[in-house]
Motif scaffolding. Structure first.
Motif, PDB file in Angstrom:
ATOM      1  N   CYS A  32       0.829  -1.209   0.000  1.00  9.45           N
ATOM      2  CA  CYS A  32       0.000   0.000   0.000  1.00  9.45           C
ATOM      3  C   CYS A  32       0.863   1.259   0.000  1.00  9.45           C
ATOM      4  O   CYS A  32       0.544   2.249  -0.669  1.00  9.45           O
ATOM      5  CB  CYS A  32      -0.928   0.002   1.209  1.00  9.45           C
ATOM      6  N   GLY A  33       1.969   1.220   0.748  1.00  5.45           N
ATOM      7  CA  GLY A  33       2.878   2.361   0.766  1.00  5.45           C
ATOM      8  C   GLY A  33       3.499   2.613  -0.591  1.00  5.45           C
ATOM      9  O   GLY A  33       3.638   3.768  -1.033  1.00  5.45           O
ATOM     10  N   LEU A  34       3.872   1.540  -1.267  1.00  7.79           N
ATOM     11  CA  LEU A  34       4.467   1.671  -2.596  1.00  7.79           C
ATOM     12  C   LEU A  34       3.455   2.206  -3.597  1.00  7.79           C
ATOM     13  O   LEU A  34       3.766   3.071  -4.425  1.00  7.79           O
ATOM     14  CB  LEU A  34       4.993   0.305  -3.037  1.00  7.79           C
ATOM     15  N   LEU A  35       2.212   1.711  -3.527  1.00  5.17           N
ATOM     16  CA  LEU A  35       1.164   2.199  -4.425  1.00  5.17           C
ATOM     17  C   LEU A  35       0.868   3.676  -4.185  1.00  5.17           C
ATOM     18  O   LEU A  35       0.677   4.446  -5.130  1.00  5.17           O
ATOM     19  CB  LEU A  35      -0.108   1.371  -4.232  1.00  5.17           C
ATOM     20  N   THR A  36       0.834   4.067  -2.919  1.00  5.42           N
ATOM     21  CA  THR A  36       0.575   5.476  -2.584  1.00  5.42           C
ATOM     22  C   THR A  36       1.657   6.370  -3.165  1.00  5.42           C
ATOM     23  O   THR A  36       1.376   7.424  -3.746  1.00  5.42           O
ATOM     24  CB  THR A  36       0.511   5.655  -1.060  1.00  5.42           C
ATOM     25  N   GLN A  37       2.903   5.953  -3.019  1.00 10.90           N
ATOM     26  CA  GLN A  37       4.006   6.740  -3.559  1.00 10.90           C
ATOM     27  C   GLN A  37       3.937   6.819  -5.075  1.00 10.90           C
ATOM     28  O   GLN A  37       4.182   7.871  -5.672  1.00 10.90           O
ATOM     29  CB  GLN A  37       5.342   6.118  -3.147  1.00 10.90           C
ATOM     30  N   ALA A  66      -2.299   9.977 -13.434  1.00 12.38           N
ATOM     31  CA  ALA A  66      -3.716   9.751 -13.716  1.00 12.38           C
ATOM     32  C   ALA A  66      -4.187   8.437 -13.102  1.00 12.38           C
ATOM     33  O   ALA A  66      -3.400   7.529 -12.823  1.00 12.38           O
ATOM     34  CB  ALA A  66      -3.944   9.742 -15.218  1.00 12.38           C
ATOM     35  N   LYS A  67      -5.506   8.335 -12.898  1.00 10.72           N
ATOM     36  CA  LYS A  67      -6.108   7.133 -12.340  1.00 10.72           C
ATOM     37  C   LYS A  67      -5.786   5.921 -13.217  1.00 10.72           C
ATOM     38  O   LYS A  67      -5.858   5.986 -14.440  1.00 10.72           O
ATOM     39  CB  LYS A  67      -7.623   7.301 -12.242  1.00 10.72           C
ATOM     40  N   GLY A  68      -5.431   4.823 -12.563  1.00 10.40           N
ATOM     41  CA  GLY A  68      -5.117   3.606 -13.290  1.00 10.40           C
ATOM     42  C   GLY A  68      -3.660   3.476 -13.674  1.00 10.40           C
ATOM     43  O   GLY A  68      -3.245   2.452 -14.209  1.00 10.40           O
ATOM     44  N   PHE A  69      -2.872   4.527 -13.399  1.00 12.45           N
ATOM     45  CA  PHE A  69      -1.454   4.492 -13.729  1.00 12.45           C
ATOM     46  C   PHE A  69      -0.623   4.571 -12.447  1.00 12.45           C
ATOM     47  O   PHE A  69      -1.137   4.810 -11.356  1.00 12.45           O
ATOM     48  CB  PHE A  69      -1.088   5.645 -14.672  1.00 12.45           C
ATOM     49  N   SER A  70       0.668   4.392 -12.602  1.00 13.84           N
ATOM     50  CA  SER A  70       1.572   4.454 -11.465  1.00 13.84           C
ATOM     51  C   SER A  70       2.938   4.911 -11.952  1.00 13.84           C
ATOM     52  O   SER A  70       3.308   4.677 -13.110  1.00 13.84           O
ATOM     53  CB  SER A  70       1.685   3.074 -10.792  1.00 13.84           C
ATOM     54  N   GLN A  71       3.662   5.578 -11.085  1.00 15.17           N
ATOM     55  CA  GLN A  71       4.994   6.061 -11.449  1.00 15.17           C
ATOM     56  C   GLN A  71       5.979   5.628 -10.362  1.00 15.17           C
ATOM     57  O   GLN A  71       6.227   6.343  -9.400  1.00 15.17           O
ATOM     58  CB  GLN A  71       5.004   7.585 -11.607  1.00 15.17           C
ATOM     59  N   ILE A  72       6.504   4.436 -10.534  1.00 19.70           N
ATOM     60  CA  ILE A  72       7.398   3.859  -9.547  1.00 19.70           C
ATOM     61  C   ILE A  72       8.743   3.570 -10.195  1.00 19.70           C
ATOM     62  O   ILE A  72       8.815   2.901 -11.237  1.00 19.70           O
ATOM     63  CB  ILE A  72       6.812   2.565  -8.955  1.00 19.70           C
ATOM     64  N   GLU A  73       9.792   4.081  -9.603  1.00 20.94           N
ATOM     65  CA  GLU A  73      11.144   3.809 -10.075  1.00 20.94           C
ATOM     66  C   GLU A  73      11.581   2.439  -9.571  1.00 20.94           C
ATOM     67  O   GLU A  73      11.217   2.024  -8.463  1.00 20.94           O
ATOM     68  CB  GLU A  73      12.106   4.874  -9.555  1.00 20.94           C
ATOM     69  N   PRO A  74      12.367   1.712 -10.364  1.00 17.96           N
ATOM     70  CA  PRO A  74      12.875   0.416  -9.891  1.00 17.96           C
ATOM     71  C   PRO A  74      13.586   0.519  -8.547  1.00 17.96           C
ATOM     72  O   PRO A  74      13.493  -0.399  -7.720  1.00 17.96           O
ATOM     73  CB  PRO A  74      13.843   0.009 -11.002  1.00 17.96           C
ATOM     74  N   ASP A 115      12.762   2.378  -6.097  1.00 15.53           N
ATOM     75  CA  ASP A 115      11.790   2.517  -5.013  1.00 15.53           C
ATOM     76  C   ASP A 115      11.442   1.163  -4.392  1.00 15.53           C
ATOM     77  O   ASP A 115      11.015   1.102  -3.229  1.00 15.53           O
ATOM     78  CB  ASP A 115      10.494   3.162  -5.528  1.00 15.53           C
ATOM     79  N   LEU A 116      11.614   0.101  -5.146  1.00 11.23           N
ATOM     80  CA  LEU A 116      11.258  -1.230  -4.661  1.00 11.23           C
ATOM     81  C   LEU A 116      12.059  -1.619  -3.424  1.00 11.23           C
ATOM     82  O   LEU A 116      11.569  -2.359  -2.569  1.00 11.23           O
ATOM     83  CB  LEU A 116      11.478  -2.269  -5.763  1.00 11.23           C
ATOM     84  N   LYS A 117      13.273  -1.128  -3.322  1.00 12.74           N
ATOM     85  CA  LYS A 117      14.140  -1.510  -2.208  1.00 12.74           C
ATOM     86  C   LYS A 117      13.554  -1.097  -0.861  1.00 12.74           C
ATOM     87  O   LYS A 117      13.738  -1.785   0.140  1.00 12.74           O
ATOM     88  CB  LYS A 117      15.525  -0.879  -2.387  1.00 12.74           C
ATOM     89  N   ASN A 118      12.847   0.019  -0.836  1.00 12.34           N
ATOM     90  CA  ASN A 118      12.324   0.545   0.426  1.00 12.34           C
ATOM     91  C   ASN A 118      11.032  -0.133   0.862  1.00 12.34           C
ATOM     92  O   ASN A 118      10.582   0.068   2.000  1.00 12.34           O
ATOM     93  CB  ASN A 118      12.083   2.049   0.305  1.00 12.34           C
ATOM     94  N   PHE A 119      10.419  -0.928  -0.028  1.00 13.12           N
ATOM     95  CA  PHE A 119       9.126  -1.531   0.288  1.00 13.12           C
ATOM     96  C   PHE A 119       9.093  -3.033   0.047  1.00 13.12           C
ATOM     97  O   PHE A 119       8.026  -3.629  -0.021  1.00 13.12           O
ATOM     98  CB  PHE A 119       8.028  -0.875  -0.567  1.00 13.12           C
TER      99      PHE A 119
END
Length: 226
Positions: A108-113, A119-127, A129-133
């Motif tokens: 949930c924390g990763l999704l929030t970030q 926009a709705k339905g999209f996500s902007q997560i850097e590879p 960022d995975l280390k922290n979650f």
């Protein structure tokens, strides 16, 4: 791709989608769960794109069959699993599935970030960022997966990293299977089989075609010529 009948040893589908994967699947969460029960699966994993939007409705279908219509009741031991398929900024996809409450919190924390300022339905997560979650999360590296990508994800998730394999009517799925087998041979990568269903029955194929055309801003007639 619709669901397929489970084999004699039972089967848990880990990468199903519902219509909460906006324009990229064609069945309601309730239909996904009921079809898994109907086909005698041992469990179902609902992993929509970039969110957990449909998991509550799927869970309610399994635990509280409707009193107002004919509903299937899950057999004893049926597993309802949840997760999400993240689209990372490097255009790769990764399914994350929590193992514990702590894992669910991390997801949930990763999704929030990832959903800040998108926009709705999209996500902007850097590879990165995975280390922290990553704690208490299973990771399924959606093909294609190069040796370099596999090693980077292995550093983050260790033995919680798996590679899904499936076969459909495309040549891509054959190549992805070869990649996975090579990684299994060289690095003892852990593989599992999935149907990766986008609809619960084949009758939804026309609807899925229309949704796909909307997604790609084209028409059915134009898509036939591609």
């Amino acid at each position: 791709r619709p669901f397929r009948k489970a084999g004699p040893r039972g089967f848990v589908e880990l990468m199903a989608r519902s219509n909460f994967s906006f324009l990229q699947a064609a069945s309601h969460p309730e239909e996904v769960v009921e079809q898994a029960i109907r086909l005698d699966y041992e469990g179902i994993g609902l992993c929509d794109l970039n969110g957990l939007y449909g998991v509550a409705r799927g869970y309610q279908t399994m635990t509280s069959p409707s009193a107002f219509e004919v509903s299937l009741e899950a057999k004893k031991g049926f597993s309802y699993l949840l997760g999400t398929e993240l689209t990372l900024t490097d255009t790769t996809s990764l399914v994350l599935m929590p193992m514990t409450k702590a894992g669910y919190s991390n997801l949930c924390g990763l999704l929030t970030q990832g959903k800040r300022q998108v926009a709705k339905g999209f996500s902007q997560i850097e590879p990165e960022d995975l280390k922290n979650f990553q704690q208490d999360l299973l990771a399924f590296a959606v093909p294609p997966i190069s040796e370099e990508r596999f090693l980077k994800l292995s550093e983050i998730f260790g033995d919680r990293l798996y590679i899904p394999v499936w076969r459909d009517l495309t040549w891509d799925s054959r190549e992805y299977y070869k990649q996975a087998v090579q990684l299994e041979y060289k690095y003892h990568a852990q593989l599992f089989v999935t149907n990766r269903p986008l609809m619960h029955v084949s009758d939804r194929k026309p609807l899925l075609d229309i949704l796909t055309c909307i997604l790609h801003h084209t028409t059915i007639d134009e898509a036939k010529n591609i």
